[in-house]
Design an enzyme around this catalytic site. Sequence first.
Site, PDB file in Angstrom:
ATOM      1  N   TYR A 141       0.913  -1.226   0.017  1.00 24.86           N
ATOM      2  CA  TYR A 141      -0.015   0.027   0.052  1.00 24.86           C
ATOM      3  C   TYR A 141       0.988   1.225   0.036  1.00 24.86           C
ATOM      4  O   TYR A 141       1.647   1.596   1.060  1.00 24.86           O
ATOM      5  CB  TYR A 141      -0.740  -0.217   1.239  1.00 24.86           C
ATOM      6  CG  TYR A 141      -2.048   1.144   1.357  1.00 24.86           C
ATOM      7  CD1 TYR A 141      -2.150   1.678   0.105  1.00 24.86           C
ATOM      8  CD2 TYR A 141      -2.887   0.933   2.365  1.00 24.86           C
ATOM      9  CE1 TYR A 141      -3.314   2.695   0.361  1.00 24.86           C
ATOM     10  CE2 TYR A 141      -3.931   1.902   2.446  1.00 24.86           C
ATOM     11  CZ  TYR A 141      -4.168   2.671   1.544  1.00 24.86           C
ATOM     12  OH  TYR A 141      -5.194   3.738   1.596  1.00 24.86           O
ATOM     13  N   LYS A 166      -0.818  -1.324  -4.577  1.00 25.22           N
ATOM     14  CA  LYS A 166      -1.802  -0.718  -4.484  1.00 25.22           C
ATOM     15  C   LYS A 166      -1.402   0.955  -4.327  1.00 25.22           C
ATOM     16  O   LYS A 166      -0.982   1.432  -3.350  1.00 25.22           O
ATOM     17  CB  LYS A 166      -2.809  -0.743  -3.177  1.00 25.22           C
ATOM     18  CG  LYS A 166      -3.845  -0.073  -2.891  1.00 25.22           C
ATOM     19  CD  LYS A 166      -4.635  -0.201  -1.396  1.00 25.22           C
ATOM     20  CE  LYS A 166      -5.578   0.791  -1.034  1.00 25.22           C
ATOM     21  NZ  LYS A 166      -6.350   0.311  -0.017  1.00 25.22           N
TER      22      LYS A 166
END
Length: 302
Positions: A141, A166
């Site tokens: 992330y 992500k």
Amino acid sequence: MSFAEQIRRLSGVVAIPVTPFDDQGAVEPETYAKLVERLVAAGIEVITPNGNTGEFYALDEQEARNCLEITVKAVDGRASVLAGVGHDVTTAVRAAQHAASRGADMIMIHQPVHPYVSADGWVEYHRAIAAAVPDLGVVLYVRNPATTGTQLARLGEVAPNVIGVKYAVPDVVRFASVARDAGFDRFVWVAGLAELYAPGYFAAGATGFTSGLVNVDPEISLSMLRSLSSGDYPAAMTVWEKIRRFEEMRAANGNANNVSVVKDALAHLGLCRPDVRPPSRLLTGDEREQLFGLLNSWGLSA
């Protein structure tokens, strides 16, 4: 599940479910399971318990474990479970290993929150967590624009189970550059800022996107995915125009109401309570009026 199948599923709508609370402020397992079931029944193939829309940083370690277990049971093998983990390395490893033992397919490592992050330390942080669960796919992330493609490339060399990124920096040029510096084909790229940014990020190479809106109306998110995956950007922008105000309400004031808007929308539909934990807050009366008017214009009501 093979990494290839995990990558395929990440090239879709990656749902971040809310964590519903009861009237005493505790996690409400039956409601949580129903919300996950609703997503899976709609055709969502990746469910992320303990994401930011799930108020990850407001949950204690046992609550996060419970959310993961509820999700795995509710999914029942019909979708991939991408478990959010984070904090210090030891805590993240513990959470990752728990997720693996309970049947999760992948983990998502939250952006490190340590105030002093070196490039080498960033690589080692993620490598250590990924190494603890070598059979699970790992998704990074990335919210920090200082994270470089060089760092991602180095991590990819030492952590073969890191399969996806992500990317949640609101800069499509930065995304395109980082992805290509990292080795574009090495990872699956997920637009981490949801539907509002998805068209621009898909144009630069993303093949999936995360969503909190999907909790409210899964078909809207799936409709955007179908349009983007087929290259029909005018159709995708029609969806974009429809959901723009909803996502702007979530993003206002530094994302202060990111979760509150989703939970209040679900409360309007009779699906869960609107309660959030500090440092989030409930919506004001005026904000609720705007939100409910928007939902009614979509044909959504209890």
